[in-house]
Design a protein around this motif. Structure first.
Motif, short mmCIF file in Angstrom:
data_model
loop_
_atom_site.label_atom_id
_atom_site.label_comp_id
_atom_site.label_asym_id
_atom_site.label_seq_id
_atom_site.Cartn_x
_atom_site.Cartn_y
_atom_site.Cartn_z
N UNK A 252 -24.09 49.68 13.92
CA UNK A 252 -23.03 49.77 12.92
C UNK A 252 -22.26 48.46 12.78
N UNK A 253 -22.22 47.65 13.84
CA UNK A 253 -21.68 46.30 13.71
C UNK A 253 -22.70 45.42 13.00
N UNK A 254 -23.96 45.56 13.38
CA UNK A 254 -25.01 44.74 12.76
C UNK A 254 -25.09 44.98 11.26
N UNK A 255 -24.87 46.20 10.81
CA UNK A 255 -24.92 46.47 9.36
C UNK A 255 -23.87 45.65 8.64
N UNK A 256 -22.68 45.50 9.28
CA UNK A 256 -21.62 44.72 8.66
C UNK A 256 -21.99 43.24 8.59
N UNK A 257 -22.74 42.78 9.60
CA UNK A 257 -23.22 41.40 9.58
C UNK A 257 -24.21 41.20 8.43
N UNK A 258 -25.08 42.19 8.22
CA UNK A 258 -26.03 42.12 7.10
C UNK A 258 -25.27 42.12 5.77
N UNK A 259 -24.32 43.03 5.63
CA UNK A 259 -23.53 43.12 4.41
C UNK A 259 -22.80 41.80 4.14
N UNK A 260 -22.17 41.25 5.16
CA UNK A 260 -21.48 39.97 5.00
C UNK A 260 -22.46 38.88 4.55
N UNK A 261 -23.63 38.87 5.17
CA UNK A 261 -24.63 37.86 4.81
C UNK A 261 -25.04 37.97 3.35
N UNK A 262 -25.20 39.19 2.87
CA UNK A 262 -25.59 39.39 1.47
C UNK A 262 -24.48 38.93 0.52
N UNK A 263 -23.23 39.22 0.86
CA UNK A 263 -22.13 38.75 0.01
C UNK A 263 -22.10 37.23 0.00
N UNK A 264 -22.26 36.62 1.17
CA UNK A 264 -22.21 35.16 1.26
C UNK A 264 -23.33 34.52 0.45
N UNK A 265 -24.55 35.03 0.57
CA UNK A 265 -25.66 34.38 -0.11
C UNK A 265 -25.56 34.54 -1.63
N UNK A 266 -25.11 35.69 -2.09
CA UNK A 266 -24.94 35.87 -3.54
C UNK A 266 -23.78 35.00 -4.04
N UNK A 267 -22.70 34.93 -3.27
CA UNK A 267 -21.57 34.06 -3.65
C UNK A 267 -22.02 32.60 -3.72
#
Length: 383
Positions: A252-267
């Motif tokens: 559940x922590x790792x999912x947040x890391x994935x989500x953050x990564x996706x926001x960063x790469x799209x940004x």
């Protein structure tokens, strides 16, 4: 952009833990707003639906797919968190993204594997080794979507095991990235360079929240792997590998890391602020190493000789009643120190009562997520 606020504000309640199936995500997909197009684009071997989600009207096309391996659901959770954020449409940048990008997302490519919690599909084929032969309906669908959509970027979303650490640092690989090779020589052309620069941008942000816990996956070329094939077709492709965060076996922590990564790469793609990132910054991300055990017990002593041993344990993930249980398997008994371990049990035990005492030792400290199987634990007695 406040990434922490975004990650904390959007957690999709339809998915939790390690077991994520088509049944879990379908109610959410059916409730997406009018900005989304949800379609059944194919069927699995066992006739389960393979759905796609399309969002945005922009000229820059991003293709992403998750759960090619059915027992790798962390990135699916991260993708659903992203979709939740887009669906609620409360953030000021979302309209800009909507006009700049078109996303084509396959949340679960291997719904049969997801159902059975297996890496392979229902024909026992690893879809990530089927990019050339295309023997399976899931592989054929992914290829047809790739050709039809003609993406500018491709995100290949996976999980990696708890055995992976970041180089020799003693830190777990909570997430790892790879800009796959496009040829045997592992050369860097303009498309692979684009993927490299985007990974550097994600790594910069992640070092602020999980310092030292970002790894780089091996870039050996295999044209049968989907990511390598797509990179060879001149589409910048990024492999995401969600991994272990301390005490986070539900990821559940790792999912947040994935989500953050996706926001960063799209940004980054929106702002184009990554273009000056260097290859050296990418190569400075340590490579993954298989150097972790889940548990060590220090020490088990032989009553006669008083020699002491370290018992090394890995968890076998087993699906039981729609819940993934972690069953301890003894993988080694050694005299030297274990290299790296996620959880060390410091307790003296003796061989004479090993079966009972190891079960009790594990059960006492790890009851939140471990199911003790005395038959498995008793393997120690055979050594």
């Amino acid at each position: 952009m406040n990434y922490t606020s975004l990650v904390n504000n959007y957690t999709n309640k339809y998915v939790f833990g390690r077991y994520v199936t088509l049944k879990n995500i379908t109610p959410f997909l059916e409730d997406l707003n009018q900005n989304f197009k949800v379609e059944e684009r194919g069927k699995s071997v066992e006739d389960r639906s393979i759905k796609t989600v399309t969002w945005g009207v922009g000229p820059k096309r991003i293709f992403m797919w998750s759960q090619m391996h059915g027992n790798e659901a962390t990135t699916t959770k991260g993708v659903l968190d992203l979709l939740l954020m887009l669906n609620e449409n409360k953030e000021p940048f979302i309209e800009d993204w909507h006009s700049k990008f078109t996303f084509l997302i396959v949340p679960i490519l291997n719904p049969d594997g997801a159902h059975y919690y297996t890496r392979v599909n229902a024909n026992q084929v690893d879809l990530n080794r089927d990019s050339i032969d295309l023997t399976q309906p899931e592989s054929q669908l992914l290829r047809s979507l790739f050709v039809e959509f003609a993406p500018h970027y491709a995100f290949n979303l996976h999980d990696q095991r708890t055995i992976f650490g970041v180089g020799d640092t003693g830190k777990p690989a909570t997430i790892s990235f790879l800009a796959p090779s496009y040829n045997e020589e592992r050369e860097i052309n303009v498309n692979r360079l684009e993927a490299i620069k985007l990974i550097v941008e994600m790594n910069k942000e992640l070092q602020e929240v999980i310092p030292g816990q970002v790894g780089r996956f091996d870039d050996g070329f295999n044209i049968n792997c989907i990511g390598d094939y797509f990179q060879s077709q001149n589409v910048p492709t990024i492999l995401f590998e969600a991994g272990h965060y301390p005490n986070d076996y539900e990821r559940e922590v790792s999912r947040k890391v994935v989500f953050r990564s996706l926001i960063v790469v799209v940004s980054a793609l929106y702002e184009e602020n990554y273009v000056n990132n260097s290859v050296d910054s990418y190569l400075n991300i340590p490579e993954n190493e298989k150097n972790f055990n889940d548990v060590s017990i220090e020490y088990v002593k032989c009553k006669e000789t008083r020699d002491q041993y370290i018992v090394k344990i890995q968890y076998l993930e087993q699906l039981k009643e729609e819940c993934v249980k972690f069953c301890p398997i003894i993988v080694d008994i050694i005299k030297k120190e274990s290299k790296f371990v996620h959880h060390a049990i410091k307790r003296e035990l003796f061989f004479k009562d090993t079966l009972i005492s190891i079960s009790e030792a594990i059960d006492k400290e790890l009851t939140d997520y471990v199911e003790i199987d005395s038959v498995m634990v008793s393997e120690l007695l055979k050594k």
